[in-house]
Design a protein around this motif. Sequence first.
Motif, PDB file in Angstrom:
ATOM      1  N   GLY A 128       0.817  -1.205   0.000  1.00  0.00           N
ATOM      2  CA  GLY A 128       0.000   0.000   0.000  1.00  0.00           C
ATOM      3  C   GLY A 128       0.849   1.253   0.000  1.00  0.00           C
ATOM      4  O   GLY A 128       2.068   1.194  -0.163  1.00  0.00           O
ATOM      5  N   ARG A 129       0.211   2.395   0.191  1.00  0.00           N
ATOM      6  CA  ARG A 129       0.874   3.692   0.122  1.00  0.00           C
ATOM      7  C   ARG A 129       1.546   4.067   1.430  1.00  0.00           C
ATOM      8  O   ARG A 129       1.002   3.854   2.512  1.00  0.00           O
ATOM      9  N   TYR A 130       2.725   4.686   1.282  1.00  0.00           N
ATOM     10  CA  TYR A 130       3.501   5.186   2.411  1.00  0.00           C
ATOM     11  C   TYR A 130       4.041   6.556   2.033  1.00  0.00           C
ATOM     12  O   TYR A 130       4.277   6.827   0.862  1.00  0.00           O
ATOM     13  N   VAL A 131       4.256   7.393   3.031  1.00  0.00           N
ATOM     14  CA  VAL A 131       4.834   8.710   2.795  1.00  0.00           C
ATOM     15  C   VAL A 131       6.193   8.761   3.491  1.00  0.00           C
ATOM     16  O   VAL A 131       6.336   8.277   4.614  1.00  0.00           O
TER      17      VAL A 131
ATOM     18  N   GLY B 151       7.904  14.191   2.074  1.00  0.00           N
ATOM     19  CA  GLY B 151       6.474  13.919   1.951  1.00  0.00           C
ATOM     20  C   GLY B 151       6.096  13.197   0.675  1.00  0.00           C
ATOM     21  O   GLY B 151       4.918  13.077   0.353  1.00  0.00           O
ATOM     22  N   ASP B 152       7.110  12.710  -0.072  1.00  0.00           N
ATOM     23  CA  ASP B 152       6.821  11.960  -1.298  1.00  0.00           C
ATOM     24  C   ASP B 152       6.138  10.649  -0.940  1.00  0.00           C
ATOM     25  O   ASP B 152       6.423  10.038   0.087  1.00  0.00           O
ATOM     26  N   GLU B 153       5.243  10.196  -1.845  1.00  0.00           N
ATOM     27  CA  GLU B 153       4.536   8.938  -1.614  1.00  0.00           C
ATOM     28  C   GLU B 153       5.142   7.807  -2.424  1.00  0.00           C
ATOM     29  O   GLU B 153       5.644   8.001  -3.531  1.00  0.00           O
ATOM     30  N   TYR B 154       5.055   6.621  -1.830  1.00  0.00           N
ATOM     31  CA  TYR B 154       5.557   5.387  -2.424  1.00  0.00           C
ATOM     32  C   TYR B 154       4.527   4.288  -2.199  1.00  0.00           C
ATOM     33  O   TYR B 154       3.792   4.337  -1.215  1.00  0.00           O
ATOM     34  N   THR B 155       4.513   3.307  -3.092  1.00  0.00           N
ATOM     35  CA  THR B 155       3.650   2.144  -2.915  1.00  0.00           C
ATOM     36  C   THR B 155       4.520   0.931  -2.652  1.00  0.00           C
ATOM     37  O   THR B 155       5.375   0.580  -3.479  1.00  0.00           O
ATOM     38  N   VAL B 156       4.327   0.317  -1.487  1.00  0.00           N
ATOM     39  CA  VAL B 156       5.030  -0.926  -1.165  1.00  0.00           C
ATOM     40  C   VAL B 156       4.366  -2.042  -1.952  1.00  0.00           C
ATOM     41  O   VAL B 156       3.143  -2.218  -1.902  1.00  0.00           O
ATOM     42  N   LEU B 157       5.192  -2.795  -2.690  1.00  0.00           N
ATOM     43  CA  LEU B 157       4.694  -3.901  -3.498  1.00  0.00           C
ATOM     44  C   LEU B 157       4.834  -5.230  -2.783  1.00  0.00           C
ATOM     45  O   LEU B 157       3.930  -6.058  -2.818  1.00  0.00           O
ATOM     46  N   ASP B 158       5.980  -5.425  -2.104  1.00  0.00           N
ATOM     47  CA  ASP B 158       6.208  -6.696  -1.415  1.00  0.00           C
ATOM     48  C   ASP B 158       7.508  -6.619  -0.627  1.00  0.00           C
ATOM     49  O   ASP B 158       8.262  -5.648  -0.741  1.00  0.00           O
ATOM     50  N   VAL B 159       7.764  -7.665   0.144  1.00  0.00           N
ATOM     51  CA  VAL B 159       9.038  -7.837   0.842  1.00  0.00           C
ATOM     52  C   VAL B 159       9.723  -9.019   0.172  1.00  0.00           C
ATOM     53  O   VAL B 159       9.113 -10.066  -0.031  1.00  0.00           O
TER      54      VAL B 159
ATOM     55  N   ALA C  69       8.029   4.529  -6.531  1.00  0.00           N
ATOM     56  CA  ALA C  69       7.786   5.957  -6.345  1.00  0.00           C
ATOM     57  C   ALA C  69       6.481   6.328  -7.034  1.00  0.00           C
ATOM     58  O   ALA C  69       6.202   5.853  -8.137  1.00  0.00           O
ATOM     59  N   GLU C  70       5.693   7.164  -6.407  1.00  0.00           N
ATOM     60  CA  GLU C  70       4.433   7.625  -7.006  1.00  0.00           C
ATOM     61  C   GLU C  70       4.588   9.047  -7.530  1.00  0.00           C
ATOM     62  O   GLU C  70       3.687   9.872  -7.412  1.00  0.00           O
ATOM     63  N   TYR C  71       5.750   9.315  -8.116  1.00  0.00           N
ATOM     64  CA  TYR C  71       6.049  10.616  -8.706  1.00  0.00           C
ATOM     65  C   TYR C  71       7.183  10.408  -9.700  1.00  0.00           C
ATOM     66  O   TYR C  71       7.790   9.325  -9.760  1.00  0.00           O
ATOM     67  N   GLY C  72       7.489  11.424 -10.496  1.00  0.00           N
ATOM     68  CA  GLY C  72       8.618  11.342 -11.441  1.00  0.00           C
ATOM     69  C   GLY C  72       8.456  10.203 -12.419  1.00  0.00           C
ATOM     70  O   GLY C  72       7.419  10.061 -13.058  1.00  0.00           O
ATOM     71  N   ASP C  73       9.498   9.354 -12.494  1.00  0.00           N
ATOM     72  CA  ASP C  73       9.467   8.238 -13.443  1.00  0.00           C
ATOM     73  C   ASP C  73       8.842   6.978 -12.852  1.00  0.00           C
ATOM     74  O   ASP C  73       8.872   5.927 -13.473  1.00  0.00           O
ATOM     75  N   PHE C  74       8.272   7.066 -11.639  1.00  0.00           N
ATOM     76  CA  PHE C  74       7.614   5.931 -10.975  1.00  0.00           C
ATOM     77  C   PHE C  74       8.546   4.727 -10.877  1.00  0.00           C
ATOM     78  O   PHE C  74       8.152   3.588 -11.063  1.00  0.00           O
TER      79      PHE C  74
END
Length: 103
Positions: A34-37, A42-50, A65-70
Amino acid sequence: ADCLLMGETLETLQKNRHQNLWWVIRVTDRPEPGRYVHYKKGDEYTVLDVVRHSETQEWLVLYRAEYGDFGLWVRPLAMFMECVEKDGQQVRRFQPVPADLSH
């Protein structure tokens, strides 16, 4: 902020950060997808897995990353979950974003 994992001290986690943390961090001490900051900008990221490193067996968090080039990134699990100091307070490096607040 809940900055300690399963009763372990922050000192123990930092000391073992770059070692195989299988015995220090349990499966329940992993970020949920899910989403983390991030605490700094304050940039947001989505955790995909461990995931595990094929040579060292170190646990890593795979996130996007949920910004730039993702771009896709990995970070050691202990580092992802650890607390850092911000404005004199201990805060999580990555804080979960409630689903209703995700962009």
